[in-house]
Design a protein around this motif. Structure first.
Motif, PDB file in Angstrom:
ATOM      1  N   LYS A   1     -11.904  -8.045  -1.803  1.00 16.32           N
ATOM      2  CA  LYS A   1     -11.126  -7.159  -1.362  1.00 16.32           C
ATOM      3  C   LYS A   1     -10.922  -5.974  -2.464  1.00 16.32           C
ATOM      4  CE  LYS A   1      -6.542  -6.146   0.242  1.00 16.32           C
ATOM      5  NZ  LYS A   1      -7.008  -4.709   0.900  1.00 16.32           N
ATOM      6  N   GLU A   2     -10.883  -6.435  -3.792  1.00 18.11           N
ATOM      7  CA  GLU A   2     -10.669  -5.392  -4.702  1.00 18.11           C
ATOM      8  C   GLU A   2     -11.773  -4.654  -4.963  1.00 18.11           C
ATOM      9  OE1 GLU A   2      -9.519  -7.172  -8.530  1.00 18.11           O
ATOM     10  OE2 GLU A   2      -7.502  -7.912  -7.828  1.00 18.11           O
ATOM     11  N   GLU A   3     -12.852  -5.108  -4.928  1.00 17.83           N
ATOM     12  CA  GLU A   3     -14.165  -4.253  -4.823  1.00 17.83           C
ATOM     13  C   GLU A   3     -14.354  -3.196  -3.618  1.00 17.83           C
ATOM     14  OE1 GLU A   3     -14.082  -7.524  -5.318  1.00 17.83           O
ATOM     15  OE2 GLU A   3     -15.413  -8.396  -6.864  1.00 17.83           O
ATOM     16  N   PHE A   4     -13.901  -3.807  -2.383  1.00 19.19           N
ATOM     17  CA  PHE A   4     -13.840  -3.077  -1.373  1.00 19.19           C
ATOM     18  C   PHE A   4     -12.823  -1.875  -1.597  1.00 19.19           C
ATOM     19  CE2 PHE A   4     -12.719  -1.723   3.011  1.00 19.19           C
ATOM     20  CZ  PHE A   4     -13.993  -1.356   3.440  1.00 19.19           C
ATOM     21  N   ASP A   5     -11.709  -2.039  -1.880  1.00 13.07           N
ATOM     22  CA  ASP A   5     -10.832  -1.050  -2.063  1.00 13.07           C
ATOM     23  C   ASP A   5     -11.429  -0.020  -2.967  1.00 13.07           C
ATOM     24  OD1 ASP A   5      -8.959  -2.335  -0.324  1.00 13.07           O
ATOM     25  OD2 ASP A   5      -7.756  -3.120  -1.877  1.00 13.07           O
ATOM     26  N   GLY A   6     -12.087  -0.565  -4.090  1.00 17.89           N
ATOM     27  CA  GLY A   6     -12.552   0.485  -5.195  1.00 17.89           C
ATOM     28  C   GLY A   6     -13.571   1.207  -4.579  1.00 17.89           C
ATOM     29  N   LEU A   7     -14.410   0.699  -3.555  1.00 14.71           N
ATOM     30  CA  LEU A   7     -15.368   1.656  -3.099  1.00 14.71           C
ATOM     31  C   LEU A   7     -14.804   2.709  -2.088  1.00 14.71           C
ATOM     32  CD1 LEU A   7     -18.336   1.669  -1.988  1.00 14.71           C
ATOM     33  CD2 LEU A   7     -17.770   0.431  -0.030  1.00 14.71           C
ATOM     34  N   ARG A   8     -13.685   2.393  -1.371  1.00 15.84           N
ATOM     35  CA  ARG A   8     -13.190   3.495  -0.507  1.00 15.84           C
ATOM     36  C   ARG A   8     -12.249   4.167  -1.409  1.00 15.84           C
ATOM     37  NH1 ARG A   8     -11.338   2.739   5.428  1.00 15.84           N
ATOM     38  NH2 ARG A   8     -12.112   4.976   5.410  1.00 15.84           N
ATOM     39  N   ASP A   9     -11.610   3.842  -2.266  1.00 14.04           N
ATOM     40  CA  ASP A   9     -10.554   4.401  -3.343  1.00 14.04           C
ATOM     41  C   ASP A   9      -9.674   5.308  -2.435  1.00 14.04           C
ATOM     42  OD1 ASP A   9      -9.653   4.714  -5.889  1.00 14.04           O
ATOM     43  OD2 ASP A   9     -11.096   6.120  -6.505  1.00 14.04           O
ATOM     44  N   LEU A  10      -9.130   4.802  -1.468  1.00 19.10           N
ATOM     45  CA  LEU A  10      -8.105   5.500  -0.578  1.00 19.10           C
ATOM     46  C   LEU A  10      -6.908   6.176  -1.388  1.00 19.10           C
ATOM     47  CD1 LEU A  10      -8.191   3.808   2.820  1.00 19.10           C
ATOM     48  CD2 LEU A  10      -9.491   5.811   1.772  1.00 19.10           C
ATOM     49  N   GLU A  11      -6.294   5.231  -2.380  1.00 19.23           N
ATOM     50  CA  GLU A  11      -5.121   5.496  -3.078  1.00 19.23           C
ATOM     51  C   GLU A  11      -5.287   6.753  -4.134  1.00 19.23           C
ATOM     52  OE1 GLU A  11      -2.103   4.506  -2.867  1.00 19.23           O
ATOM     53  OE2 GLU A  11      -2.343   2.617  -1.791  1.00 19.23           O
ATOM     54  N   ARG A  12      -6.445   6.932  -4.575  1.00 23.66           N
ATOM     55  CA  ARG A  12      -6.740   8.028  -5.390  1.00 23.66           C
ATOM     56  C   ARG A  12      -6.985   9.321  -4.579  1.00 23.66           C
ATOM     57  NH1 ARG A  12     -10.907  10.699  -7.425  1.00 23.66           N
ATOM     58  NH2 ARG A  12     -12.370   9.252  -6.371  1.00 23.66           N
ATOM     59  N   ASN A  13      -7.741   9.135  -3.468  1.00 22.99           N
ATOM     60  CA  ASN A  13      -8.050  10.220  -2.709  1.00 22.99           C
ATOM     61  C   ASN A  13      -8.280  10.027  -1.375  1.00 22.99           C
ATOM     62  OD1 ASN A  13      -8.941  12.904  -1.979  1.00 22.99           O
ATOM     63  ND2 ASN A  13     -10.750  12.846  -2.713  1.00 22.99           N
ATOM     64  N   PRO A  14      -7.243  10.039  -0.355  1.00 24.62           N
ATOM     65  CA  PRO A  14      -7.485   9.748   0.904  1.00 24.62           C
ATOM     66  C   PRO A  14      -7.816  10.746   1.856  1.00 24.62           C
ATOM     67  CG  PRO A  14      -4.961  10.313   0.338  1.00 24.62           C
ATOM     68  CD  PRO A  14      -5.874  10.297  -0.936  1.00 24.62           C
ATOM     69  N   ALA A  15      -8.174  12.094   1.319  1.00 22.74           N
ATOM     70  CA  ALA A  15      -8.492  13.184   2.247  1.00 22.74           C
ATOM     71  C   ALA A  15      -9.815  13.072   2.897  1.00 22.74           C
ATOM     72  CB  ALA A  15      -8.352  14.484   1.241  1.00 22.74           C
ATOM     73  N   PRO A  16     -10.786  12.471   2.211  1.00 18.40           N
ATOM     74  CA  PRO A  16     -12.142  12.240   2.764  1.00 18.40           C
ATOM     75  C   PRO A  16     -12.010  11.266   4.093  1.00 18.40           C
ATOM     76  CG  PRO A  16     -12.476  12.336   0.476  1.00 18.40           C
ATOM     77  CD  PRO A  16     -10.816  12.349   0.607  1.00 18.40           C
ATOM     78  N   ALA A  17     -11.245  10.347   3.757  1.00 20.19           N
ATOM     79  CA  ALA A  17     -11.134   9.315   4.919  1.00 20.19           C
ATOM     80  C   ALA A  17     -10.131   9.902   6.065  1.00 20.19           C
ATOM     81  CB  ALA A  17     -10.257   7.882   4.355  1.00 20.19           C
ATOM     82  N   LEU A  18      -9.545  10.788   5.809  1.00 21.54           N
ATOM     83  CA  LEU A  18      -8.443  11.504   6.780  1.00 21.54           C
ATOM     84  C   LEU A  18      -9.586  12.099   7.507  1.00 21.54           C
ATOM     85  CD1 LEU A  18      -5.986  12.172   8.466  1.00 21.54           C
ATOM     86  CD2 LEU A  18      -5.557  13.970   6.507  1.00 21.54           C
ATOM     87  N   GLU A  19     -10.341  13.139   7.025  1.00 20.98           N
ATOM     88  CA  GLU A  19     -11.371  13.855   7.486  1.00 20.98           C
ATOM     89  C   GLU A  19     -12.418  13.088   8.289  1.00 20.98           C
ATOM     90  OE1 GLU A  19     -14.839  17.219   6.118  1.00 20.98           O
ATOM     91  OE2 GLU A  19     -13.596  16.251   5.064  1.00 20.98           O
ATOM     92  N   GLN A  20     -12.833  12.107   7.979  1.00 24.42           N
ATOM     93  CA  GLN A  20     -13.324  11.272   8.781  1.00 24.42           C
ATOM     94  C   GLN A  20     -13.243  10.617   9.874  1.00 24.42           C
ATOM     95  OE1 GLN A  20     -14.988   7.591   6.763  1.00 24.42           O
ATOM     96  NE2 GLN A  20     -16.482   7.108   8.245  1.00 24.42           N
TER      97      GLN A  20
END
Length: 530
Positions: A164-183
């Motif tokens: 899970k930690e590696e996956f969270d690091g891949l998406r890194d939403l906490e640092r920059n959620p804007a790209p995920a929101l755009e997607q």
């Protein structure tokens, strides 16, 4: 003795149930777990003697689950099944978004975790189906099965947590959620025109097929609307949170929006396949009528030879089913081809059982191969209909309904895999898949009716085991918070927002099965008890 109420499904006060849920006792009997009797016992701790020093080693740690009562084990197993199932679905949806953003190669390790977690989940549901079939007096066996379910569900969580930690690091939403929101915004934008096309297709379908045949389609449209609305609300909340600098709230809203969007996509996928399923059923009707008439002729010849007088009743029923199907097809009216095919199959099945007694094994297998494609078609349709019904309401669906659904999918998969080598067994499995899928939707409907009545009465519907709706946080990973030896309590529920899928309307998930319940009950009485 444990009161029977501890082991039965909740029912609405005064047996008031929304929708036409009156079915045969034979089907209802398959749902209950049955009463169990408590017995007491104790375990002697074993001590090992150290050879050289003659000293005793520390006593082995007892299994913490042994101290729980049967009721506590039952509750904890049920809650962990629900939590594990939700965690797998949430993780699968999260991987779809990650794969679209970063490519298949980047998410491959997490796909392996998900595949392993699914295996543990299937084993958990298999064990639950087994404990549901435990005969009265089998408390010791039931306790052992409950413990195995709990441990198997814990493996689901542990497997999903492994990276899970590696996956969270891949998406890194906490640092920059804007790209995920755009997607997420882009996906919702792609789904909206598909939903509009599905609504337009409904009008075309209504010109050919009876309204009852399209009940689930209309329900899917409604649930899709609610899912898309939930996604749009989540997008707005995430955007506001990002502008306000609250990334934690933004991540939670994005995950909730992704869950809703994934559900909308799956419901639209199912609707887009509806016309093909209907057309296939219509073609199979002509084939089914011809095959049934062939068997009627064989049965009549057997009767006229003075053999197998028990064929008389099934012959009459099969002739009635054939006559009805032909009349509907010749009438020019809108039809429900799936219901007609199911009705014909049930009558044909009643005829086949006594006919097989006068057939040799090769003839039985040949006949089973002829029936198999029709049985698989109606099984796939019933399973898909029930999956649609449960999917959009999953945060309010108990472990019992999920178990029946998982077992229905298992039976269908096995039927498809064994069709060539064991056609008779495959037909039986396809029939079991249909029965179990109907049960799954029926149980979910009963639970929704009970919860709605509790809500109207000011009760605590929607809390506890069945949880809420979107707004769960979602994401990839396990569910946590469900240690061994407790009282089955878990952390704060599966959702805090209202979510969608709370209305209790009757879907086509039950339509085919319930309309044919009395005939199915007669057939199932001669097959294996589940």
């Amino acid at each position: 003795m444990v009161p029977e109420t501890l082991l039965t499904l909740p029912t609405a006060t005064g047996a008031m149930i929304v929708g036409p849920l009156i079915i045969g006792a034979a089907i209802l009997a398959l749902i209950g777990v049955g009463a169990v009797y408590l017995s007491s016992g104790s375990k002697q701790s074993r001590r090992l003697i150290a050879g050289s020093q003659g000293q005793q080693r520390p006593q082995e740690q007892p299994d913490p689950l042994d101290s729980a009562s049967t009721q506590e084990l039952q509750l904890q197993a049920g809650e962990m099944l629900v939590a594990a199932d939700n965690a797998v679905q949430s993780s699968e949806q999260e991987l779809l978004f990650a794969s679209a953003s970063y490519g298949e190669a980047k998410v491959e390790p997490f796909q392996k975790d998900l595949a392993e977690a699914k295996e543990h989940l299937r084993e958990s549901f298999r064990l639950q189906q087994q404990v549901d079939a435990t005969e009265p007096g089998g408390e010791a066996e039931a306790r052992e099965l409950y413990k195995r379910i709990i441990r198997s569900c814990q493996k689901v969580s542990d497997t999903l947590q492994a990276h899970k930690e590696e996956f969270d690091g891949l998406r890194d939403l906490e640092r920059n959620p804007a790209p995920a929101l755009e997607q997420l915004q882009q996906q919702v934008s792609r789904l909206q025109p598909r939903r509009s096309e599905a609504a337009e297709a409904l009008e075309q379908l209504r010109s050919k097929y009876d309204d009852a045949a399209l009940d689930q389609y209309r329900d899917n449209l409604d649930q899709t609307d609610q899912a898309l609305q939930a996604s749009e609300q989540a997008i707005q909340q995430a955007d506001e949170a990002i502008r306000g600098g609250d990334t934690a709230a933004a991540v939670l809203a994005i995950h909730s929006g992704e869950q809703a969007a994934a559900d909308a996509r799956q419901l639209i996928d199912s609707m887009e396949q509806t016309e093909q399923r209907m057309e296939t059923a219509r073609r199979n009707l002509d084939i089914g009528i011809a095959q049934t008439e062939q068997d009627i002729a064989q049965a009549r010849a057997t009767l006229e030879a003075g053999q197998a007088p028990e064929l008389a009743g099934p012959v009459a029923a099969a002739e009635t089913a054939v006559r009805r199907a032909k009349q509907e097809l010749d009438s020019g009216r809108r039809i429900d081809p799936l219901e007609l095919l199911q009705s014909l199959e049930l009558a044909h099945r009643e005829l086949d059982e006594p006919l097989n007694a006068v057939r040799d094994r090769q003839a039985q297998d040949r006949r089973a191969r002829e029936m198999l494609q029709h049985e698989l078609l109606t099984a796939r349709t019933q399973v898909q209909s029930s999956v649609d019904y449960l999917r959009s309401r999953r945060y309010r669906v108990s472990s019992t309904a999920r178990t029946r659904m998982a077992e229905a999918e298992r039976c269908l998969t096995e039927a498809e895999a064994t069709g060539e080598s064991q056609p008779s067994r495959a037909v039986e499995l396809a029939q079991q898949a249909k029965t179990l899928a109907v049960q799954a939707a029926q149980i979910a409907q009963r639970e929704a009716a009970t919860q709605n009545m509790q809500t109207m009465g000011g009760g605590a519907a929607g809390r506890g085991t069945l949880g809420g709706g979107y707004g769960t946080g979602g994401g990839f990973g396990g569910f946590g918070g469900l240690g061994y030896g407790g009282h089955g309590h878990r952390r704060g529920g599966f959702g805090y927002r209202r979510g969608y899928g709370r209305r209790s309307g009757m879907g086509a998930a039950l339509s085919i099965g319930l309309r044919m319940a009395s005939r199915a009950a007669r057939s199932s009485g001669r097959r294996r008890r589940w």
